[in-house]
Design an enzyme around this catalytic site. Sequence first.
Site, PDB file in Angstrom:
ATOM      1  N   GLY A  12      33.566  92.029  35.030  1.00 44.38           N
ATOM      2  CA  GLY A  12      34.857  91.734  34.420  1.00 44.38           C
ATOM      3  C   GLY A  12      34.992  90.279  33.996  1.00 44.38           C
ATOM      4  O   GLY A  12      34.157  89.434  34.335  1.00 44.38           O
ATOM      5  N   ASP A  13      36.020  90.026  33.188  1.00 44.96           N
ATOM      6  CA  ASP A  13      36.351  88.670  32.723  1.00 44.96           C
ATOM      7  C   ASP A  13      35.236  88.037  31.904  1.00 44.96           C
ATOM      8  O   ASP A  13      35.057  86.819  31.920  1.00 44.96           O
ATOM      9  CB  ASP A  13      36.710  87.770  33.921  1.00 44.96           C
ATOM     10  CG  ASP A  13      37.831  88.363  34.755  1.00 44.96           C
ATOM     11  OD1 ASP A  13      38.748  88.957  34.164  1.00 44.96           O
ATOM     12  OD2 ASP A  13      37.784  88.246  35.993  1.00 44.96           O
ATOM     13  N   GLY A  17      38.730  90.102  25.792  1.00 39.97           N
ATOM     14  CA  GLY A  17      39.932  89.851  24.992  1.00 39.97           C
ATOM     15  C   GLY A  17      39.605  89.009  23.770  1.00 39.97           C
ATOM     16  O   GLY A  17      40.006  89.328  22.650  1.00 39.97           O
ATOM     17  N   LYS A  18      38.853  87.939  23.985  1.00 40.47           N
ATOM     18  CA  LYS A  18      38.491  87.068  22.856  1.00 40.47           C
ATOM     19  C   LYS A  18      37.690  87.858  21.815  1.00 40.47           C
ATOM     20  O   LYS A  18      37.928  87.757  20.614  1.00 40.47           O
ATOM     21  CB  LYS A  18      37.678  85.862  23.327  1.00 40.47           C
ATOM     22  CG  LYS A  18      37.025  85.191  22.143  1.00 40.47           C
ATOM     23  CD  LYS A  18      36.302  83.909  22.338  1.00 40.47           C
ATOM     24  CE  LYS A  18      35.555  83.615  21.021  1.00 40.47           C
ATOM     25  NZ  LYS A  18      35.033  82.278  20.895  1.00 40.47           N
ATOM     26  N   GLY A  40      43.116  91.440  32.722  1.00 34.92           N
ATOM     27  CA  GLY A  40      43.735  90.217  32.211  1.00 34.92           C
ATOM     28  C   GLY A  40      42.852  89.715  31.095  1.00 34.92           C
ATOM     29  O   GLY A  40      41.724  89.296  31.343  1.00 34.92           O
ATOM     30  N   THR A 298      42.855  85.864  35.758  1.00 32.46           N
ATOM     31  CA  THR A 298      44.015  85.858  34.863  1.00 32.46           C
ATOM     32  C   THR A 298      45.191  86.589  35.511  1.00 32.46           C
ATOM     33  O   THR A 298      46.344  86.237  35.315  1.00 32.46           O
ATOM     34  CB  THR A 298      43.647  86.595  33.538  1.00 32.46           C
ATOM     35  OG1 THR A 298      42.387  86.102  33.099  1.00 32.46           O
ATOM     36  CG2 THR A 298      44.668  86.377  32.461  1.00 32.46           C
ATOM     37  N   VAL A 299      44.886  87.613  36.309  1.00 28.73           N
ATOM     38  CA  VAL A 299      45.937  88.447  36.893  1.00 28.73           C
ATOM     39  C   VAL A 299      46.423  87.875  38.218  1.00 28.73           C
ATOM     40  O   VAL A 299      47.617  87.753  38.462  1.00 28.73           O
ATOM     41  CB  VAL A 299      45.408  89.895  37.101  1.00 28.73           C
ATOM     42  CG1 VAL A 299      46.406  90.748  37.866  1.00 28.73           C
ATOM     43  CG2 VAL A 299      45.103  90.527  35.756  1.00 28.73           C
TER      44      VAL A 299
HETATM   45  P1  GDP Z   1      38.282  89.463  29.803  1.00 34.84           P
HETATM   46  O1  GDP Z   1      38.996  90.007  30.983  1.00 34.84           O
HETATM   47  O2  GDP Z   1      36.910  90.020  29.652  1.00 34.84           O
HETATM   48  O3  GDP Z   1      39.087  89.567  28.528  1.00 34.84           O
HETATM   49  O4  GDP Z   1      38.091  87.908  30.082  1.00 34.84           O
HETATM   50  P2  GDP Z   1      39.224  86.894  30.624  1.00 34.84           P
HETATM   51  O5  GDP Z   1      40.138  86.577  29.506  1.00 34.84           O
HETATM   52  O6  GDP Z   1      39.803  87.380  31.892  1.00 34.84           O
HETATM   53  O7  GDP Z   1      38.317  85.657  31.021  1.00 34.84           O
HETATM   54  C1  GDP Z   1      37.520  84.993  30.102  1.00 34.84           C
HETATM   55  C2  GDP Z   1      37.973  83.520  30.024  1.00 34.84           C
HETATM   56  O8  GDP Z   1      36.998  82.761  29.349  1.00 34.84           O
HETATM   57  C3  GDP Z   1      39.266  83.329  29.254  1.00 34.84           C
HETATM   58  O9  GDP Z   1      39.973  82.271  29.806  1.00 34.84           O
HETATM   59  C4  GDP Z   1      38.785  82.984  27.843  1.00 34.84           C
HETATM   60  O10 GDP Z   1      39.707  82.188  27.127  1.00 34.84           O
HETATM   61  C5  GDP Z   1      37.546  82.192  28.162  1.00 34.84           C
HETATM   62  N1  GDP Z   1      36.458  82.290  27.173  1.00 34.84           N
HETATM   63  C6  GDP Z   1      36.091  83.350  26.397  1.00 34.84           C
HETATM   64  N2  GDP Z   1      34.989  83.063  25.686  1.00 34.84           N
HETATM   65  C7  GDP Z   1      34.649  81.790  26.006  1.00 34.84           C
HETATM   66  C8  GDP Z   1      33.567  80.927  25.629  1.00 34.84           C
HETATM   67  O11 GDP Z   1      32.685  81.268  24.853  1.00 34.84           O
HETATM   68  N3  GDP Z   1      33.543  79.681  26.204  1.00 34.84           N
HETATM   69  C9  GDP Z   1      34.483  79.262  27.090  1.00 34.84           C
HETATM   70  N4  GDP Z   1      34.377  78.057  27.615  1.00 34.84           N
HETATM   71  N5  GDP Z   1      35.508  80.070  27.472  1.00 34.84           N
HETATM   72  C10 GDP Z   1      35.573  81.304  26.950  1.00 34.84           C
HETATM   73  P1  IMO Z   2      39.336  92.496  33.171  1.00 33.15           P
HETATM   74  O1  IMO Z   2      39.699  93.617  32.232  1.00 33.15           O
HETATM   75  C1  IMO Z   2      37.727  91.296  37.034  1.00 33.15           C
HETATM   76  C2  IMO Z   2      38.426  94.008  40.408  1.00 33.15           C
HETATM   77  C3  IMO Z   2      39.338  93.497  41.522  1.00 33.15           C
HETATM   78  C4  IMO Z   2      38.694  94.212  42.699  1.00 33.15           C
HETATM   79  C5  IMO Z   2      38.316  95.568  42.112  1.00 33.15           C
HETATM   80  C6  IMO Z   2      39.316  96.668  42.363  1.00 33.15           C
HETATM   81  O2  IMO Z   2      40.216  91.306  33.058  1.00 33.15           O
HETATM   82  O3  IMO Z   2      37.881  92.186  33.095  1.00 33.15           O
HETATM   83  P2  IMO Z   2      41.707  97.240  41.353  1.00 33.15           P
HETATM   84  O4  IMO Z   2      42.995  96.448  41.367  1.00 33.15           O
HETATM   85  O5  IMO Z   2      41.217  97.556  39.980  1.00 33.15           O
HETATM   86  O6  IMO Z   2      41.750  98.427  42.236  1.00 33.15           O
HETATM   87  O7  IMO Z   2      40.619  96.240  42.017  1.00 33.15           O
HETATM   88  O8  IMO Z   2      38.190  95.363  40.719  1.00 33.15           O
HETATM   89  N1  IMO Z   2      39.031  93.952  39.056  1.00 33.15           N
HETATM   90  C7  IMO Z   2      38.698  93.052  38.121  1.00 33.15           C
HETATM   91  N2  IMO Z   2      37.867  91.993  38.174  1.00 33.15           N
HETATM   92  N3  IMO Z   2      38.341  91.602  35.873  1.00 33.15           N
HETATM   93  C8  IMO Z   2      39.158  92.677  35.788  1.00 33.15           C
HETATM   94  O9  IMO Z   2      39.677  93.112  34.622  1.00 33.15           O
HETATM   95  C9  IMO Z   2      39.402  93.428  36.961  1.00 33.15           C
HETATM   96  N4  IMO Z   2      40.146  94.525  37.247  1.00 33.15           N
HETATM   97  C10 IMO Z   2      39.906  94.839  38.513  1.00 33.15           C
HETATM   98  O10 IMO Z   2      39.254  92.102  41.649  1.00 33.15           O
HETATM   99  O11 IMO Z   2      37.525  93.563  43.081  1.00 33.15           O
HETATM  100 MG    MG Z   3      40.049  89.344  32.664  1.00 28.56          MG
END
Ligand code: GDP
Ligand code: IMO
Ligand code: MG
Length: 429
Positions: A12-13, A17-18, A40, A298-299
Amino acid sequence: MANVSVIGAQWGDEGKGKVVDWLASRADVVVRFQGGHNAGHTLVVGNQTYRLSLLPSGLVRGKLGVIGNGVVVDPEALLAEIARVRAQGLDVSPENLRLADNAILILPLHSAIDRAREAARGERKIGTTGRGIGPAYEDKVARRAIRVADLAEPETLSDKLDELLLHHNTLLAGLGAETFEKQALLDRLLELAPQILPYAEPVWERLDELRRAGRRILFEGAQAVMLDVDHGTYPYVTSSNTVAATAASGAGIGPSAVGFVLGIAKAYTTRVGSGPFPTELTDATGKLLGERGHEFGTVTGRPRRCGWFDATLVRQAVKVAGIQGLVLTKLDVLDGLPELKICTGYEIGGQVVHRLPASPRAQAAARPVYETVPGWSGSSRGARSWAELPAEAVKYVRRIEELVEAPVTLLSTSPERDDTILVRDPFEG
Ligand code: GDP
Ligand code: IMO
Ligand code: MG
């Protein structure tokens, strides 16, 4: 190939989104198909930062957004998010947001159960987001959940609440948590109904029409393959299938509509919550990655655990999810590190293996086997073409491509929307 599905290839993360926001300029509609407000997704556009949990990221580009039946929807969270992004100047209305009438609702009792169970687990907690995601999916498969369409039928709501409370109040009382009272829940749902129902429709019909009209559909995954309830590091996973195949069942469209499968991976690895993480770095380098990458959930705001890129893990994600192209994000975070490590296998009980086994004991015991590669002294931040990247950064990307057995389709070099290098247009297949 007309459609594209974006999924996370790690924990995750990764920057889904980007990437979805960037690709949305080439799409007509963006569809969420699983997960809920545990997601998030952060989008940085000029001086505005949007943090989306339930809303499809394409709304920021003015595209139609669809929340599919596979999503678990907390109506309070949805309305709060709509109000939040409206305050940022985004137009969200039933004109550009459609919600599957057969999607499941998350109620306050689901987050109460989620938190009470986590507290009871103590050391063995999963580290959930506490948003009620797991309990809501449990109710769905147990056939007692309230769905969006039920909001139009007070009697159905009343009957379903009886069944839900019979189950959940028993559990909550057993866990020593506060129980819920039916009338208050019913009153609140009836209050929310007229605010939610204008968004509701059988979205499968609209998607079918769009598809037949040749419109481009972009599916936005939440979480990631290693959090998939089947393919992830079970039980430290989320409660939905996060692989691209879920886009079909979670939106009400056939599997051939899933299109090109794009897997997103960071140039290193992070994880929030508990569970195995073979390449985790608890030293100064891990701390540095966290600081430079702003690795906070983010969450929940929790610091994310950080580590080296795990090619074995991402290769596995590529295989189980059918990833056809890779997006590597956050390459800039590695700028200036003298050398980098890439995990190419695990040593488990004296043997080297090239996959993460299903056994939780083996997962916990897995020790990474590393390949060390040179870092780069120049800056990759903000690069918009290969030519702007330091030579060693290009080599790093090429090595990853080889190891994970998927071509790099896009590269991201900063949080900003346009700091992206397109290698191949995924909509062209
Ligand atoms: P998602 O859950 O997969 O949409 O990812 P998140 O938004 O939770 O976390 C990714 C974070 O990295 C966010 O704060 C983005 O703004 C940031 N981000 C995305 N791409 C890049 C990148 O290429 N470089 C940097 N430094 N930050 C990035
Ligand atoms: P995005 O879409 C990162 C993780 C939680 C926990 C496990 C189970 O932003 O990538 P839950 O509340 O879903 O039952 O939690 O999954 N988790 C994430 N980790 N990014 C997410 O979403 C996540 N959504 C859930 O931290 O370990
Ligand atoms: Mg995220």
